[in-house]
Design a protein around this motif. Structure first.
Motif, PDB file in Angstrom:
ATOM      1  N   TYR A   9       0.863  -1.189   0.000  1.00 45.02           N
ATOM      2  CA  TYR A   9       0.000   0.000   0.000  1.00 45.02           C
ATOM      3  C   TYR A   9       0.889   1.225   0.000  1.00 45.02           C
ATOM      4  O   TYR A   9       2.057   1.147   0.383  1.00 45.02           O
ATOM      5  N   PHE A  10       0.358   2.350  -0.453  1.00 45.54           N
ATOM      6  CA  PHE A  10       1.080   3.606  -0.273  1.00 45.54           C
ATOM      7  C   PHE A  10       0.093   4.725   0.020  1.00 45.54           C
ATOM      8  O   PHE A  10      -1.076   4.664  -0.343  1.00 45.54           O
ATOM      9  N   ASN A  11       0.603   5.755   0.710  1.00 46.30           N
ATOM     10  CA  ASN A  11      -0.201   6.914   1.076  1.00 46.30           C
ATOM     11  C   ASN A  11       0.491   8.192   0.656  1.00 46.30           C
ATOM     12  O   ASN A  11       1.721   8.317   0.794  1.00 46.30           O
ATOM     13  N   LEU A  12      -0.269   9.133   0.123  1.00 44.67           N
ATOM     14  CA  LEU A  12       0.187  10.503  -0.088  1.00 44.67           C
ATOM     15  C   LEU A  12      -0.444  11.358   1.004  1.00 44.67           C
ATOM     16  O   LEU A  12      -1.672  11.425   1.105  1.00 44.67           O
ATOM     17  N   HIS A  13       0.377  11.960   1.829  1.00 45.71           N
ATOM     18  CA  HIS A  13      -0.117  12.739   2.957  1.00 45.71           C
ATOM     19  C   HIS A  13      -0.121  14.229   2.633  1.00 45.71           C
ATOM     20  O   HIS A  13       0.802  14.748   2.010  1.00 45.71           O
ATOM     21  N   ALA A  14      -1.160  14.921   3.088  1.00 44.58           N
ATOM     22  CA  ALA A  14      -1.263  16.369   2.934  1.00 44.58           C
ATOM     23  C   ALA A  14      -2.149  16.899   4.052  1.00 44.58           C
ATOM     24  O   ALA A  14      -2.959  16.157   4.624  1.00 44.58           O
ATOM     25  N   PRO A  15      -2.018  18.178   4.396  1.00 45.79           N
ATOM     26  CA  PRO A  15      -2.797  18.727   5.508  1.00 45.79           C
ATOM     27  C   PRO A  15      -4.301  18.648   5.326  1.00 45.79           C
ATOM     28  O   PRO A  15      -5.039  18.413   6.285  1.00 45.79           O
TER      29      PRO A  15
END
Length: 238
Positions: A9-15
């Motif tokens: 799995y992968f995640n792109l994090h942002a506020p």
């Protein structure tokens, strides 16, 4: 060849999660919704998500024995940064390698997740993951660390300084030799690189210059919250 630990799995994090949903729908065609944080992407071949946080990316690699994999990380001078348990998924560990690059290990804890982990496949459509890359400085140290911890084998270094992993069945990946930073780079397939760049800009992001590579036409871009990623119009055969 050894048995390689695949991308889980992968995640792109942002506020701002809601802004991420709008941006990636426009640029990559992602349909986002569901999951514990409401940021799971529902229409990609490689399971992924967007979520609240900093502007860094996280990649999770499958292990069938988290405790043993964590011991290998520490034996090769890496670190275990934290532990987590995801309801309905299983236990995970956030790690860094012996040069400070960060990644995560995920042990599937349910029959459904074990089936998902075993059924790895490469995406072939717009918005699917094309390639992931972990930045490293010392090539020799990285080769040993990832061979021991993840079971990866490598080919010859590419013209751009990257080392591709040879024994992955799922999404392609590798090591970015000499790359700055300690978080993974993620590159996504697009049907038309020029159109995708304009979509990035129109959605409030920015883009570098398009450049040619053996794999296709590529461009490094940034979303409207400062998250960096890459887009690729693959060459024939990719």
């Amino acid at each position: 060849m050894g048995i390689a630990m695949e991308l889980f799995y992968f995640n792109l994090h942002a506020p701002d999660l809601e802004k991420s949903k709008v941006f990636y729908k426009e640029v990559l065609g992602w349909e986002i919704g569901g999951g514990s944080l409401g940021g799971h992407v529902n229409n990609t071949n490689t399971p992924c998500g967007v979520g609240p946080g900093s502007t860094t990316n996280t990649v999770y690699f499958t292990t069938d024995n988290l405790k043993a994999s964590m011991a290998k990380v520490e034996a090769e001078c890496g670190k275990i940064l934290s532990r987590e348990f995801y309801e309905g998924i299983g236990p995970a560990a956030f790690c860094q390698d012996n040069q400070g690059t960060r990644f995560a290990l995920q042990e599937p804890g349910t029959p459904e997740m074990k089936k998902h982990a075993a059924d790895v496949k490469k995406g072939r459509k717009h918005g699917d993951l094309f390639f992931f890359s972990l930045p490293i400085k010392d090539e020799a140290k990285a080769r040993i660390f990832y061979a021991v911890v993840l079971g990866w084998t490598f080919g010859e270094k590419g013209k751009g300084g990257g080392l591709g992993v040879e024994n992955l069945k799922g999404p392609d990946g590798g090591l970015g030799c000499g790359r700055e930073g300690h978080h993974p780079s993620l590159w996504f397939r697009v049907e038309n690189i020029m159109d995708a760049v304009e979509r990035v800009k129109g959605a409030g992001g920015s883009a570098g210059d398009i450049f040619d590579a053996p794999e296709g036409d590529m461009c490094e871009v940034v979303d409207d919250q400062g998250v960096k990623f890459g887009i690729v119009q693959p060459a024939s055969g990719y």
